[in-house]
Design a protein around this motif. Structure first.
Motif, PDB file in Angstrom:
ATOM      1  N   LEU A 235       1.274   7.295   0.388  1.00  0.00           N
ATOM      2  CA  LEU A 235       1.067   6.248   1.383  1.00  0.00           C
ATOM      3  C   LEU A 235      -0.417   5.939   1.492  1.00  0.00           C
ATOM      4  N   ASN A 236      -0.737   4.781   2.031  1.00  0.00           N
ATOM      5  CA  ASN A 236      -2.149   4.454   2.234  1.00  0.00           C
ATOM      6  C   ASN A 236      -2.698   5.210   3.447  1.00  0.00           C
ATOM      7  N   SER A 248       3.459   1.629   1.590  1.00  0.00           N
ATOM      8  CA  SER A 248       3.956   2.592   0.613  1.00  0.00           C
ATOM      9  C   SER A 248       3.231   2.400  -0.712  1.00  0.00           C
ATOM     10  N   MET A 249       2.908   3.517  -1.373  1.00  0.00           N
ATOM     11  CA  MET A 249       2.203   3.462  -2.658  1.00  0.00           C
ATOM     12  C   MET A 249       3.122   3.903  -3.801  1.00  0.00           C
ATOM     13  N   VAL A 250       4.438   3.925  -3.562  1.00  0.00           N
ATOM     14  CA  VAL A 250       5.350   4.464  -4.555  1.00  0.00           C
ATOM     15  C   VAL A 250       5.360   3.654  -5.844  1.00  0.00           C
ATOM     16  N   GLY A 251       4.925   2.386  -5.779  1.00  0.00           N
ATOM     17  CA  GLY A 251       4.873   1.556  -6.976  1.00  0.00           C
ATOM     18  C   GLY A 251       3.572   1.663  -7.736  1.00  0.00           C
ATOM     19  N   SER A 252       2.714   2.613  -7.345  1.00  0.00           N
ATOM     20  CA  SER A 252       1.419   2.776  -7.998  1.00  0.00           C
ATOM     21  C   SER A 252       1.567   3.474  -9.354  1.00  0.00           C
ATOM     22  N   GLU A 442       9.369  -2.552 -11.613  1.00  0.00           N
ATOM     23  CA  GLU A 442      10.098  -3.498 -10.758  1.00  0.00           C
ATOM     24  C   GLU A 442      10.868  -2.769  -9.661  1.00  0.00           C
ATOM     25  N   ALA A 443      11.551  -1.706 -10.030  1.00  0.00           N
ATOM     26  CA  ALA A 443      12.351  -0.957  -9.068  1.00  0.00           C
ATOM     27  C   ALA A 443      11.476  -0.316  -7.994  1.00  0.00           C
ATOM     28  N   LEU A 444      10.373   0.277  -8.410  1.00  0.00           N
ATOM     29  CA  LEU A 444       9.483   0.955  -7.458  1.00  0.00           C
ATOM     30  C   LEU A 444       8.744  -0.035  -6.566  1.00  0.00           C
ATOM     31  N   ASP A 445       8.369  -1.173  -7.113  1.00  0.00           N
ATOM     32  CA  ASP A 445       7.695  -2.198  -6.300  1.00  0.00           C
ATOM     33  C   ASP A 445       8.627  -2.723  -5.202  1.00  0.00           C
ATOM     34  N   ALA A 446       9.902  -2.890  -5.554  1.00  0.00           N
ATOM     35  CA  ALA A 446      10.866  -3.363  -4.564  1.00  0.00           C
ATOM     36  C   ALA A 446      11.049  -2.321  -3.459  1.00  0.00           C
ATOM     37  N   ALA A 447      11.093  -1.062  -3.844  1.00  0.00           N
ATOM     38  CA  ALA A 447      11.217   0.012  -2.855  1.00  0.00           C
ATOM     39  C   ALA A 447       9.988   0.057  -1.962  1.00  0.00           C
ATOM     40  N   ALA A 448       8.818  -0.070  -2.578  1.00  0.00           N
ATOM     41  CA  ALA A 448       7.566  -0.033  -1.810  1.00  0.00           C
ATOM     42  C   ALA A 448       7.514  -1.162  -0.789  1.00  0.00           C
ATOM     43  N   LYS A 449       7.972  -2.342  -1.180  1.00  0.00           N
ATOM     44  CA  LYS A 449       7.976  -3.497  -0.269  1.00  0.00           C
ATOM     45  C   LYS A 449       8.885  -3.231   0.930  1.00  0.00           C
ATOM     46  N   SER A 450      10.082  -2.708   0.670  1.00  0.00           N
ATOM     47  CA  SER A 450      11.022  -2.425   1.761  1.00  0.00           C
ATOM     48  C   SER A 450      10.501  -1.331   2.681  1.00  0.00           C
ATOM     49  N   ILE A 451       9.912  -0.296   2.097  1.00  0.00           N
ATOM     50  CA  ILE A 451       9.378   0.808   2.896  1.00  0.00           C
ATOM     51  C   ILE A 451       8.227   0.318   3.772  1.00  0.00           C
ATOM     52  N   THR A 452       7.361  -0.498   3.183  1.00  0.00           N
ATOM     53  CA  THR A 452       6.218  -1.036   3.932  1.00  0.00           C
ATOM     54  C   THR A 452       6.695  -1.850   5.132  1.00  0.00           C
TER      55      THR A 452
END
Length: 463
Positions: A235-236, A248-252, A442-452
């Motif tokens: 996380l940031n 969320s930084m999971v898409g990093s 793509e999958a991780l970016d979508a998760a990061a957006k929802s978590i954020t």
């Protein structure tokens, strides 16, 4: 902590608002006291004598079932017979999520516990609830020496230098491997893989005769650990430790690198995807169908015993990329919180029980009978622990991994009020990538957006 998998269900934002309202409002003592005593015809001195003659009752809600529940009952019985001032009653309340939801519902009444066991990802929520008395209050009052406890375990539960809860059941994940399969594949069974690259190479050599080199359950906890192993924050805002997390930084890079490695093994059929249940991967490992798997250190005794007479179990540290920065593992499990809507006597009673749980002899017994780490350093000096380590030398891997973890924001662990939901979203992303529905990024970016988005909604309720 249950052995490993007590899957986190969503903790609703509206439920938080109810809890915040009730926890900040009414704090009524529950032990016998003011109301009954003022109505009594007895003198104040006589009433006080009667009160002091009765032990303080502490209700402890926990989530330890089965053999773990029996171990909890033994600890409570030992404490209760060791003194007469405090009597603890342990009450099983179901999974961590179920117990926490029951606590929320009880906050505006006298029906709740004095002490509650809460999983590590509930930490931010518990602090934000304003429903607890930080154990630091009693640490300071008693001049309790925290240096006797494991630094890398305390590290997770400290916020701004203050300890809010006392660690209780603590674990982290390690790599388990089949030494017999390694030998048959021409691999050195005494030199297990430690990097992503080595795991992929070994997995290729081990995949033959219908057996897979590896299988890792789709578990969000593993992704969190892979980040920590790379010294990367999940996380940031310093993993939500410097200030409240907002992204969320999971898409990093750390997440994409991990999921790409994982997916490549599944795509090449050197690793098999058995879904989200760690029990399924454990069963496949014990059946000799897969050569390597990830599981909690708390599962070690069960895995070694389950493989007895079939094959030798080896253990290795959680793998990480060869070029990873300094990192390590984040402790999992749960800790103990003192509720602040109880009388001071009950809260102090809970603290006395907590102190009992931290002594070396208690920790040695708990460790040997459950597989969880001792949180007290001197527990390792107890003969009971030495004998256990001789019987299960594989546990040295877990001890070394914990002690070699570099203390930083990454290994201190991410904290957010919507962690259960976040973990589920990450599991969905992993699943989508492994089954080919989406690319890892793509999958991780979508998760990061929802978590954020969920973090943002949560943060508004806290403010």
């Amino acid at each position: 902590m249950k052995t490993l998998k007590m899957r986190s269900t969503a903790i609703a934002i509206t439920a938080l608002m109810v809890l915040l309202t009730s926890a900040c409002g009414k704090a009524e003592p529950t032990t016998s006291g003011s109301t009954a005593d003022t109505k009594s015809s007895a003198s104040p001195a006589a009433a006080e004598t009667k009160k002091s003659a009765e032990p303080v009752k502490v209700i402890w809600w926990h989530s330890m079932s089965g053999e773990l529940g029996k171990a909890v009952d033994k600890l409570v019985a030992d404490f209760n017979t060791s003194q007469k001032e405090v009597q603890v009653e342990a009450v099983f309340q179901g999974t961590y999520d179920e117990s926490l939801n029951k606590m929320k519902a009880s906050m505006d009444s006298k029906s709740g516990p004095s002490l509650i066991q809460v999983y590590e990802i509930g930490s931010r929520f518990m602090i934000d609830s304003k429903a607890i008395t930080p154990v630091q209050k009693y640490v300071d009052a008693d001049k309790f020496d925290l240096s006797q406890l494991e630094d890398n375990i305390l590290n997770y539960y400290k916020f701004d230098g203050k300890l809010y809860s006392m660690p209780f059941n603590t674990s982290n994940p390690i790599l388990y491997y089949n030494k017999d399969m390694f030998k048959a594949a021409g691999l050195d069974p005494e030199k297990p893989p430690t990097t992503f690259e080595d795991v992929a190479k070994a997995s290729q050599a081990l995949s033959k005769d219908g057996k897979a080199g590896a299988s890792f359950a789709i578990y969000g906890w593993f992704m969190e650990q892979f980040f920590a192993g790379q010294g990367a924050e999940y996380l940031n805002n310093g993993n939500g430790r410097t200030t409240a997390a907002s992204e969320s930084m999971v898409g990093s890079e750390a997440g994409v690198k991990t999921l790409t490695w994982w997916k490549q093994m599944v795509d090449s059929k050197t690793a098999t995807n058995l879904g989200r249940k760690t029990d399924d991967t454990k069963k496949a490992f014990l059946a000799g169908q897969v050569a390597m798997t990830l599981d909690s250190t708390a599962s070690l005794r069960g895995i070694v015993s389950g493989a007895d007479g079939k094959f030798q179990v080896g253990t290795s540290t959680l793998p990480k990329p060869a070029d990873a920065k300094d990192g390590g593992v984040v402790v999992g499990g749960a800790s103990l919180y003192i509720l602040n809507n109880k009388s001071e006597a009950e809260q102090k009673g809970a603290w006395e029980f907590i102190k009992f749980l931290t002594n070396p002899q208690t920790q040695a017994w708990w460790h040997v009978n459950t597989g969880y780490f001792p949180i007290t350093k001197k527990a390792y000096d107890e003969q009971l622990v030495k004998d256990n380590l001789a019987k299960y030398p594989q546990f040295q891997t877990a001890i070394d991994q914990l002690h070699n973890t570099k203390a930083n924001k990454a290994t201190q662990g991410a904290v957010m009020g919507v962690f259960p939901e976040a973990r589920q979203l990450v599991e969905t992303a992993i699943e989508e990538a492994l089954t080919g529905k989406k690319a890892p990024k793509e999958a991780l970016d979508a998760a990061a957006k929802s978590i954020t988005e969920k973090i943002g909604a949560y943060n508004k309720t806290v403010k």
